[in-house]
Write a protein that holds these residues in place. Structure first.
Motif, PDB file in Angstrom:
ATOM      1  N   GLY A   1      34.564 -46.232  -0.395  1.00 29.69           N
ATOM      2  CA  GLY A   1      35.445 -46.062  -1.547  1.00 29.69           C
ATOM      3  C   GLY A   1      36.761 -46.809  -1.373  1.00 29.69           C
ATOM      4  O   GLY A   1      37.260 -47.430  -2.316  1.00 29.69           O
ATOM      5  N   ALA A  49      40.116 -44.478  -7.736  1.00 33.18           N
ATOM      6  CA  ALA A  49      39.154 -44.714  -6.653  1.00 33.18           C
ATOM      7  C   ALA A  49      39.813 -44.525  -5.296  1.00 33.18           C
ATOM      8  O   ALA A  49      39.236 -43.918  -4.383  1.00 33.18           O
ATOM      9  CB  ALA A  49      38.578 -46.127  -6.772  1.00 33.18           C
ATOM     10  N   ALA A 104      38.941 -41.554  -2.532  1.00 35.51           N
ATOM     11  CA  ALA A 104      38.510 -41.920  -1.182  1.00 35.51           C
ATOM     12  C   ALA A 104      39.365 -41.230  -0.129  1.00 35.51           C
ATOM     13  O   ALA A 104      38.844 -40.731   0.884  1.00 35.51           O
ATOM     14  CB  ALA A 104      38.585 -43.435  -1.007  1.00 35.51           C
ATOM     15  N   ASP A 139      31.324 -40.702 -11.042  1.00 37.04           N
ATOM     16  CA  ASP A 139      31.116 -42.132 -11.282  1.00 37.04           C
ATOM     17  C   ASP A 139      30.619 -42.373 -12.707  1.00 37.04           C
ATOM     18  O   ASP A 139      31.028 -43.337 -13.366  1.00 37.04           O
ATOM     19  CB  ASP A 139      30.109 -42.687 -10.271  1.00 37.04           C
ATOM     20  CG  ASP A 139      29.883 -44.171 -10.441  1.00 37.04           C
ATOM     21  OD1 ASP A 139      30.862 -44.941 -10.372  1.00 37.04           O
ATOM     22  OD2 ASP A 139      28.721 -44.582 -10.675  1.00 37.04           O
ATOM     23  N   THR A 193      31.966 -50.278  -8.065  1.00 36.87           N
ATOM     24  CA  THR A 193      32.108 -48.849  -7.784  1.00 36.87           C
ATOM     25  C   THR A 193      30.741 -48.170  -7.707  1.00 36.87           C
ATOM     26  O   THR A 193      30.488 -47.345  -6.813  1.00 36.87           O
ATOM     27  CB  THR A 193      32.956 -48.175  -8.877  1.00 36.87           C
ATOM     28  OG1 THR A 193      34.233 -48.816  -8.956  1.00 36.87           O
ATOM     29  CG2 THR A 193      33.154 -46.700  -8.580  1.00 36.87           C
TER      30      THR A 193
END
Length: 347
Positions: free
Chosen positions: A223, A137, A141, A82, A200
């Motif tokens: 996510g 992202a 996930a 991140d 996020t």
């Protein structure tokens, strides 16, 4: 008859952000009312955009530094990802900063309207980065759903998520506010991009809370939800940039210009109004109808007054070309007929 290149500086509540490197020319009677103050105002709008970018980079840099420290303490791979994501996305300010600098260049014989469109090109780069963020992202996930991994050092991870959200949201609000104030769609899009980064980071907090109660699936599930949120932001930002590239303007601006022109003494009708954005500056072209018995000087004065009033009363309008038609010869079809007749008769 046209009025063109007329620029002034004032501080009405709409706050014009004018340009000073090009003048629109009409073939019949060009005239100019340039003002050095107008150039200074145009430069200030670009400086304000650049200032917003550099301050944003500073805030995001501090945010990333705090997250790096927490990564070192927690050893969280997810938080490291991140953090790197936030740093990479912050660098989208670079193409936009270059665009602001390029947009300050004077117009040339090849680029007669200047280089303001560089902002729209930067906006396309920002859209692509937002799309890449959504793809990354979503992919992360899905991988986590297929291969769940336990989260460690949960309090540190949650704290880093809060820091990331706060920093990105602060930058988002600042960029969006400045972008709307100076009329830069690209800067607004970059602000929306920073907001997606904040979401996020906030997802890290939600995922940490889920992991704290033993829900290992919370991390990838959140996510995926954030990916959907990023896609909505992407849609809004892409629509804004698309409209700017297609020369779309708010119809309320056209209505304001029409009403303004009709209040000018000597204007009998308004045949056509066109507007377009060039960077964060608005340009207009208008055809007005005046009495057929006016002298050349009188018609010129009406056009000059109309252009002056337009740049005073339409938000962020920095230049206008006003064409006057006598009441007995209105419209492009009449113009074509007049031209053909003159070519045949030589009069």
């Amino acid at each position: 008859m046209s009025a063109d290149g007329h620029e002034h500086e004032h501080e009405h509540e709409h706050q014009h952000r004018p340009g000073g490197w090009h003048r629109l020319k009409h073939a019949l009677t060009p005239h100019s009312h340039d003002s050095a103050g107008k150039v200074d105002s145009a430069m200030e709008s670009s400086r304000e955009g650049l200032r917003a970018l550099w301050i944003s980079l500073l805030v995001l840099g501090v945010t990333a530094a705090v997250q790096v420290v927490i990564v070192l303490f927690s050893g969280s791979v997810a938080l490291l990802g991140d953090t790197l994501h936030n740093v990479a996305d912050a660098l989208t300010a670079v193409p936009l900063g270059v665009a602001f600098l390029v947009g300050r260049r004077a117009a040339t014989r090849a680029y007669t309207y200047g280089f303001g469109r560089a902002e729209d090109l930067a906006g396309i780069v920002i859209i692509l980065v937002i799309a890449a963020s959504a793809a990354l992202a979503g992919w992360t996930a899905v991988v986590r759903l297929l291969d769940p991994q336990p989260m460690t050092h949960i309090p540190w991870v949650a704290a880093a998520g809060v820091v990331g959200f706060a920093g990105n949201e602060l930058v988002a609000r600042y960029r969006i506010a400045v972008g709307r104030r100076i009329g830069s769609a690209a800067l607004v899009a970059d602000g929306l991009h920073a907001r997606t980064d904040g979401f996020t980071s906030l997802a890290v907090v939600v995922a940490a809370a889920g992991a704290f109660v033993g829900w290992q699936w919370a991390d990838p599930a959140v996510g995926l939800a954030i990916t959907v949120a990023i896609l909505f932001v992407l849609k809004d930002a892409a629509r804004e940039i698309y409209r700017r590239l297609m020369d779309a303007v708010d119809p309320a601006l056209i209505d304001a210009a029409d009403a303004c022109l009709r209040r000018v003494a000597g204007v009998r009708d308004v045949s056509r109004i066109r507007m377009r954005w060039i960077g964060h500056r608005l340009h207009a072209e208008a055809d007005i109808v005046v009495a057929a018995d006016l002298s050349l000087i009188q018609a010129h004065e009406v056009a000059a007054d109309a252009e002056h009033q337009l740049t005073h009363h339409v938000p962020r309008l920095t230049a206008a070309t006003v064409h006057t038609d006598p009441a007995c010869h209105v419209g492009p079809d009449v113009h074509a007929g007049l031209s053909h007749r003159r070519q045949l008769t030589g009069t």
